[in-house]
Design a protein around this motif. Structure first.
Motif, PDB file in Angstrom:
ATOM      1  N   ARG A 281       0.836  -1.202   0.000  1.00 37.75           N
ATOM      2  CA  ARG A 281       0.000   0.000   0.000  1.00 37.75           C
ATOM      3  C   ARG A 281       0.872   1.254   0.000  1.00 37.75           C
ATOM      4  NH1 ARG A 281      -5.532  -0.765   1.712  1.00 37.75           N
ATOM      5  NH2 ARG A 281      -6.110  -2.816   0.886  1.00 37.75           N
ATOM      6  N   TYR A 282       1.922   1.224   0.802  1.00 38.77           N
ATOM      7  CA  TYR A 282       2.839   2.365   0.827  1.00 38.77           C
ATOM      8  C   TYR A 282       3.524   2.563  -0.534  1.00 38.77           C
ATOM      9  CZ  TYR A 282       2.920   3.574   5.846  1.00 38.77           C
ATOM     10  OH  TYR A 282       2.618   4.032   7.106  1.00 38.77           O
ATOM     11  N   LEU A 283       3.948   1.470  -1.147  1.00 40.98           N
ATOM     12  CA  LEU A 283       4.707   1.579  -2.395  1.00 40.98           C
ATOM     13  C   LEU A 283       3.863   2.089  -3.550  1.00 40.98           C
ATOM     14  CD1 LEU A 283       6.901  -1.659  -2.271  1.00 40.98           C
ATOM     15  CD2 LEU A 283       7.629   0.700  -1.843  1.00 40.98           C
ATOM     16  N   THR A 284       2.583   1.737  -3.580  1.00 40.03           N
ATOM     17  CA  THR A 284       1.734   2.172  -4.690  1.00 40.03           C
ATOM     18  C   THR A 284       1.170   3.575  -4.485  1.00 40.03           C
ATOM     19  OG1 THR A 284      -0.162   1.049  -3.694  1.00 40.03           O
ATOM     20  CG2 THR A 284       1.076  -0.165  -5.365  1.00 40.03           C
ATOM     21  N   ALA A 285       1.374   4.156  -3.304  1.00 40.02           N
ATOM     22  CA  ALA A 285       0.885   5.510  -3.043  1.00 40.02           C
ATOM     23  C   ALA A 285       1.585   6.513  -3.956  1.00 40.02           C
ATOM     24  CB  ALA A 285       1.123   5.877  -1.579  1.00 40.02           C
ATOM     25  N   SER A 286       0.819   7.460  -4.475  1.00 40.98           N
ATOM     26  CA  SER A 286       1.408   8.433  -5.400  1.00 40.98           C
ATOM     27  C   SER A 286       2.468   9.284  -4.714  1.00 40.98           C
ATOM     28  CB  SER A 286       0.330   9.319  -6.015  1.00 40.98           C
ATOM     29  OG  SER A 286      -0.269  10.142  -5.053  1.00 40.98           O
ATOM     30  N   ARG A 287       2.320   9.524  -3.407  1.00 36.40           N
ATOM     31  CA  ARG A 287       3.333  10.315  -2.692  1.00 36.40           C
ATOM     32  C   ARG A 287       4.665   9.586  -2.682  1.00 36.40           C
ATOM     33  NH1 ARG A 287       6.408  13.213  -1.938  1.00 36.40           N
ATOM     34  NH2 ARG A 287       6.885  14.679  -0.262  1.00 36.40           N
ATOM     35  N   THR A 288       4.630   8.273  -2.516  1.00 38.88           N
ATOM     36  CA  THR A 288       5.863   7.489  -2.593  1.00 38.88           C
ATOM     37  C   THR A 288       6.420   7.531  -4.008  1.00 38.88           C
ATOM     38  OG1 THR A 288       5.030   6.002  -0.870  1.00 38.88           O
ATOM     39  CG2 THR A 288       6.881   5.222  -2.194  1.00 38.88           C
ATOM     40  N   GLY A 289       5.541   7.354  -5.001  1.00 41.86           N
ATOM     41  CA  GLY A 289       5.980   7.398  -6.392  1.00 41.86           C
ATOM     42  C   GLY A 289       6.626   8.710  -6.756  1.00 41.86           C
ATOM     43  N   THR A 290       6.061   9.803  -6.261  1.00 35.97           N
ATOM     44  CA  THR A 290       6.629  11.125  -6.541  1.00 35.97           C
ATOM     45  C   THR A 290       8.026  11.256  -5.947  1.00 35.97           C
ATOM     46  OG1 THR A 290       4.441  12.167  -6.605  1.00 35.97           O
ATOM     47  CG2 THR A 290       6.324  13.603  -6.160  1.00 35.97           C
ATOM     48  N   ALA A 291       8.199  10.774  -4.717  1.00 32.67           N
ATOM     49  CA  ALA A 291       9.499  10.866  -4.054  1.00 32.67           C
ATOM     50  C   ALA A 291      10.548  10.036  -4.788  1.00 32.67           C
ATOM     51  CB  ALA A 291       9.374  10.411  -2.608  1.00 32.67           C
ATOM     52  N   VAL A 292      10.167   8.832  -5.227  1.00 33.33           N
ATOM     53  CA  VAL A 292      11.105   7.975  -5.959  1.00 33.33           C
ATOM     54  C   VAL A 292      11.443   8.593  -7.307  1.00 33.33           C
ATOM     55  CG1 VAL A 292      11.419   5.719  -7.033  1.00 33.33           C
ATOM     56  CG2 VAL A 292      10.348   5.881  -4.784  1.00 33.33           C
ATOM     57  N   ALA A 293      10.421   9.078  -8.005  1.00 34.48           N
ATOM     58  CA  ALA A 293      10.653   9.675  -9.334  1.00 34.48           C
ATOM     59  C   ALA A 293      11.586  10.871  -9.247  1.00 34.48           C
ATOM     60  CB  ALA A 293       9.316  10.085  -9.944  1.00 34.48           C
ATOM     61  N   ARG A 294      11.440  11.658  -8.199  1.00 31.00           N
ATOM     62  CA  ARG A 294      12.311  12.822  -8.033  1.00 31.00           C
ATOM     63  C   ARG A 294      13.762  12.404  -7.901  1.00 31.00           C
ATOM     64  NH1 ARG A 294      11.191  16.681  -2.958  1.00 31.00           N
ATOM     65  NH2 ARG A 294      11.648  14.693  -1.914  1.00 31.00           N
ATOM     66  N   GLY A 295      13.988  11.301  -7.208  1.00 32.58           N
ATOM     67  CA  GLY A 295      15.361  10.830  -7.049  1.00 32.58           C
ATOM     68  C   GLY A 295      15.957  10.275  -8.323  1.00 32.58           C
ATOM     69  N   LEU A 296      15.119   9.917  -9.285  1.00 34.77           N
ATOM     70  CA  LEU A 296      15.601   9.352 -10.539  1.00 34.77           C
ATOM     71  C   LEU A 296      15.764  10.395 -11.631  1.00 34.77           C
ATOM     72  CD1 LEU A 296      13.404   6.121 -10.622  1.00 34.77           C
ATOM     73  CD2 LEU A 296      15.792   6.314  -9.913  1.00 34.77           C
ATOM     74  N   GLU A 297      15.410  11.645 -11.331  1.00 34.76           N
ATOM     75  CA  GLU A 297      15.475  12.685 -12.363  1.00 34.76           C
ATOM     76  C   GLU A 297      16.888  13.105 -12.701  1.00 34.76           C
ATOM     77  OE1 GLU A 297      13.129  15.809 -10.773  1.00 34.76           O
ATOM     78  OE2 GLU A 297      11.202  14.877 -11.305  1.00 34.76           O
ATOM     79  N   ASP A 298      17.780  13.053 -11.721  1.00 35.45           N
ATOM     80  CA  ASP A 298      19.152  13.540 -11.946  1.00 35.45           C
ATOM     81  C   ASP A 298      19.925  12.669 -12.925  1.00 35.45           C
ATOM     82  OD1 ASP A 298      18.516  15.468 -10.120  1.00 35.45           O
ATOM     83  OD2 ASP A 298      19.447  14.429  -8.427  1.00 35.45           O
TER      84      ASP A 298
END
Length: 293
Positions: free
Chosen positions: A276-293
């Motif tokens: 449930r935590y992993l599929t949350a959009s807030r988690t997805g946003t945080a992970v995606a931000r770390g992959l932008e660099d």
């Protein structure tokens, strides 16, 4: 070569890194995708697995010992049980809290071993009435207490658990996502390895802010009631369901730094569930931000 490494919490000891990965990988990729982030490949996500460390080498028990209230050890296990009981009573009206138990003549945790067992029994009964622990047997709950206590007090187990994370970190790893007790292990591993290329730390349902049982026992030790910043990370996002009893201090900023981005979400009736935590959009946003660099 994983770009994201996920560290599980307690209760996964009968699985392994591949079986965990079959659930964890798709859930995290879904979360990132639903948050509008990049479409990740299976190879982009790895799971650091430490659950089997709670069994003797070469052994995989098919059952948990028949523990009861007499098997909850004084000290850290009692402290953790009391904290869960108090938190459950605060957020769930169905739970009879410690104060109410005291008014009915149930002794406190400072009593003799026999009376102490009665107090533990009252705590276990109260927690079984909560929506959080409703489907958790006494044996599983006691096993959870013992897993936390063992990690916080056994140096060799601590070292081995952190080593499992180190095995999954590569030059391409940018995000470390950690759930429950796994967030404690991941935090200490990051502190020990500032050279890692990880830029983003995402904690889910974390007990890191829990005084005495966890926070005050961290390595390195907090200084003047402030925890060390974990290694060389640039961003730390902490996410907690307000009904998640494990995340007693659901905001970590006051414990570590105002640089921590604390967020609250709802996981429905499965407040502490990793997927449930992993599929949350807030988690997805945080992970995606770390992959932008």
């Amino acid at each position: 070569m994983a770009r994201v490494v996920v560290v599980h919490g307690i209760g996964q000891e009968f699985l392994g890194p591949e079986s965990m990965g079959r659930d964890v990988g798709p859930a995290l990729r879904d979360g990132v995708r639903l948050a509008g982030g990049p479409r990740l490949e299976p190879k982009d996500v790895a799971c650091a697995f430490y659950g089997n460390l709670y069994f003797e080498a070469g052994m995989r028990s098919l059952d948990i010992p028949p523990w009861d209230e007499t098997d909850v050890d004084e000290g850290l296990e009692i402290e953790l049980l009391e904290a869960w009981w108090e938190q459950a009573a605060r957020i769930d009206p169905a739970v009879l809290g410690p104060d109410a138990a005291d008014s009915r003549g149930v002794v406190g945790f400072g009593a003799s071993r026999l009376l102490l067992s009665e107090r533990v029994r009252a705590a276990l009964d109260a927690l079984s009435a909560s929506s959080f622990f409703a489907k958790v047997s006494d044996r599983l709950l006691i096993f959870a207490l013992k897993q936390v206590r063992r990690y916080m007090t056994e140096p060799e187990l601590r070292r081995q658990a952190q080593a499992r994370i180190a095995e999954e970190i590569t030059d391409e790893t940018r995000v470390l996502v950690a759930h429950s007790l796994g967030s404690v292990i991941a935090y200490e591993a990051l502190c020990a390895h500032p050279e890692w290329p990880v830029t983003d730390f995402v904690t889910l349902g974390s007990p890191l802010g829990m005084r005495s049982v966890v926070f005050d026992r961290l390595e390195p030790r907090p200084t003047k009631n402030v925890g060390c910043w974990p290694g060389g990370i640039e961003r730390w996002t902490n996410i907690a369901d307000r009904g998640d009893i494990v995340a007693l201090a659901d905001r970590l900023g006051p414990r570590f730094s105002d640089r921590v981005d604390d967020s609250s979400i709802s996981n429905g009736m499965q407040m502490h569930d990793l997927l449930r935590y992993l599929t949350a959009s807030r988690t997805g946003t945080a992970v995606a931000r770390g992959l932008e660099d």
